[in-house]
Design an enzyme around this catalytic site. Structure first.
Site, PDB file in Angstrom:
ATOM      1  N   SER A  24      15.714  51.366 -24.114  1.00 10.52           N
ATOM      2  CA  SER A  24      14.800  50.578 -23.287  1.00 10.52           C
ATOM      3  C   SER A  24      14.719  51.015 -21.826  1.00 10.52           C
ATOM      4  O   SER A  24      13.638  50.921 -21.232  1.00 10.52           O
ATOM      5  CB  SER A  24      15.161  49.089 -23.374  1.00 10.52           C
ATOM      6  OG  SER A  24      16.526  48.869 -23.132  1.00 10.52           O
ATOM      7  N   LYS A  74      22.982  38.766 -27.854  1.00 11.16           N
ATOM      8  CA  LYS A  74      21.717  38.030 -27.933  1.00 11.16           C
ATOM      9  C   LYS A  74      21.903  36.527 -28.114  1.00 11.16           C
ATOM     10  O   LYS A  74      21.097  35.739 -27.627  1.00 11.16           O
ATOM     11  CB  LYS A  74      20.850  38.581 -29.070  1.00 11.16           C
ATOM     12  CG  LYS A  74      20.330  39.985 -28.791  1.00 11.16           C
ATOM     13  CD  LYS A  74      19.438  40.484 -29.940  1.00 11.16           C
ATOM     14  CE  LYS A  74      19.114  41.960 -29.715  1.00 11.16           C
ATOM     15  NZ  LYS A  74      18.217  42.492 -30.775  1.00 11.16           N
ATOM     16  N   GLY A 137      19.145  40.411 -41.356  1.00  6.01           N
ATOM     17  CA  GLY A 137      19.999  40.418 -40.164  1.00  6.01           C
ATOM     18  C   GLY A 137      19.213  40.031 -38.921  1.00  6.01           C
ATOM     19  O   GLY A 137      18.199  39.345 -39.004  1.00  6.01           O
ATOM     20  N   GLY A 138      19.693  40.470 -37.769  1.00  2.00           N
ATOM     21  CA  GLY A 138      19.049  40.088 -36.509  1.00  2.00           C
ATOM     22  C   GLY A 138      17.610  40.534 -36.421  1.00  2.00           C
ATOM     23  O   GLY A 138      16.705  39.730 -36.156  1.00  2.00           O
ATOM     24  N   ARG A 164      23.420  35.669 -46.619  1.00  2.05           N
ATOM     25  CA  ARG A 164      22.647  35.868 -45.402  1.00  2.05           C
ATOM     26  C   ARG A 164      21.148  35.646 -45.671  1.00  2.05           C
ATOM     27  O   ARG A 164      20.446  35.048 -44.876  1.00  2.05           O
ATOM     28  CB  ARG A 164      22.896  37.284 -44.861  1.00  2.05           C
ATOM     29  CG  ARG A 164      22.311  37.519 -43.508  1.00  2.05           C
ATOM     30  CD  ARG A 164      22.949  38.720 -42.832  1.00  2.05           C
ATOM     31  NE  ARG A 164      22.431  39.980 -43.357  1.00  2.05           N
ATOM     32  CZ  ARG A 164      22.532  41.149 -42.694  1.00  2.05           C
ATOM     33  NH1 ARG A 164      23.140  41.182 -41.511  1.00  2.05           N
ATOM     34  NH2 ARG A 164      22.077  42.249 -43.218  1.00  2.05           N
TER      35      ARG A 164
END
Lengths: 265, 265
Positions: A24, A74, A137-138, A164
């Site tokens: 980023s 996060k 997942g995330g 999950r």
């Protein structure tokens, strides 16, 4: 950008642990430059046992205007926010923070938006599509929410970890009636396939879905960024599908994040 | 530089309060680039009541390799150091910090080096010169020490605040026999005049020394950076002196700081 770097440059941080893999800083700093902002995003590696102190100090850093937050911070980042978007609230996580007028942090979760924007940039609509998501997942959780917000007809979630998978489906089902668990990674019958699992990063990974079921009417997107054209996308193109790579998703997210950080979303 | 900015870019901070006026981020980042280092220096505004927490956190930031410290944190910065140079020890202050192999900070005080390097870059030697310093504040103290270390024959210190003048002379006299207080800002008899007072920054400031006493054999240097050619330098050039501006001193210091931060001094 470098020409303007000085004491009056506004500061943004990418916060994670580890940090060397994040991309980023370059992309978003170029985004600041393209928008005429004298601002820079730099990486800062904060270990988990220091993240509380980091957020306490960050509040009082005078020239710090925002952050991009990555693994593993996060969830802690959402706790540091005074206000968050509805999607960050539902997911319990934030990956971008900017100042409110009173100096407190406002958080959002953009991990899914890049995926949907990259799909739309190919001229593919989400509305009416039956979507299959691989990986809960995330990244998968955020993409799931964005697909549902984007108007897919239905969303089926597959994960080798069924616990999950079911936890994500249960969380989303509190708001969306059209989400369900998928028993297998079989693309047959779907119009949009999203791979949010890491399958494809290593040379010997199996494909995340059964390639024999891919047909030309399907759109296939993948979060994997290395290799730049992962095996699933190679197979999807061979089958005549439209596709999005992880790199395209990342680029689409850069613009979203840059606009958010500058308060121009 | 911007092309390489990413998660693996090594981080350096300029720490001060306020921060918008500092110029080091651009110049030193260009210095990193010129030396092939994937590193960046960015400004961070840390209020005095947060500086203890800042140094506590900074120790554990994995990709933070060093700092440039400015007003008002130079004395606190010395305290944060595990090791310091002899001149930082004598002055009780540090303006540059880098990691020791064990992760602790090593500090130095380079404020005076830029001045002496800028003088030498004009082909002017320090050895044998009788020097007159105007201004016994932070910059003046560092310049005094560098002039003495650089081998001037003697150093006379003038300051309108005689208490501050005498305190600096007393501190330096513990190590150097050839330093004394100057009763007046009269350049007669000196070979090197250093203005480390702010006189010249405002249009109606008096000259820091009596210009009538300037002669062609003298070298005159000034720390004032705005205007770029301050009134003392204008007067010195008119009198036939060799000169150094504050901007030249700043540029000479950029190279010194860049090399220090990268451990290449």
């Amino acid at each position: 950008m470098l020409e303007r770097l000085s004491g009056d440059t506004r500061l943004y941080l990418t916060v994670g642990h580890p940090i060397p893999q994040v991309k980023s800083p370059g992309g978003i700093t170029r985004g600041f430059e393209a928008r005429g902002a004298n601002a820079i995003l730099v990486p800062v590696e904060v270990p988990p046992d220091r993240i509380d102190m980091f957020f306490e100090l960050a509040a009082d850093i005078g020239n710090l205007d925002g952050m991009v937050v990555t693994i593993p911070h996060k969830f802690r980042a959402r706790q540091a926010c005074a206000t968050v978007s509805p999607r960050a609230e539902l997911l319990g996580a934030a990956n971008v923070l900017r100042r409110n007028p009173d100096g407190g942090w406002h958080g959002d979760m953009t991990d899914g938006i890049g995926f949907c924007n990259a799909v739309r940039a190919k001229g593919i609509g989400l509305a009416g599509r039956r979507a299959l998501l691989i990986g809960a997942g995330g990244a998968g959780s955020a993409i799931a929410l964005s697909l549902l917000d984007g108007g897919v007809e239905s969303l089926a979630v597959f994960d080798l970890d069924t616990g999950r998978r079911d936890a994500l489906v249960g969380k989303l089902a509190t708001r969306y009636p059209n989400v369900a668990a998928a028993p297998a990674a079989d693309p047959a019958g779907y119009g949009l396939i999203a791979n949010a699992s890491p399958a494809g990063m290593r040379p010997d990974d199996p494909l995340p879905v059964d390639a024999a079921g891919l047909t030309p009417a399907m759109h296939v997107g993948d979060v994997v960024t290395a290799p730049e054209v992962p095996p699933l996308i190679v197979a999807a193109r061979a089958a005549g599908c439209t596709t999005n790579t992880g790199t395209e998703m990342y680029r689409a997210q850069v613009d979203v994040i840059t606009d958010f950080l500058l308060g121009r979303d």
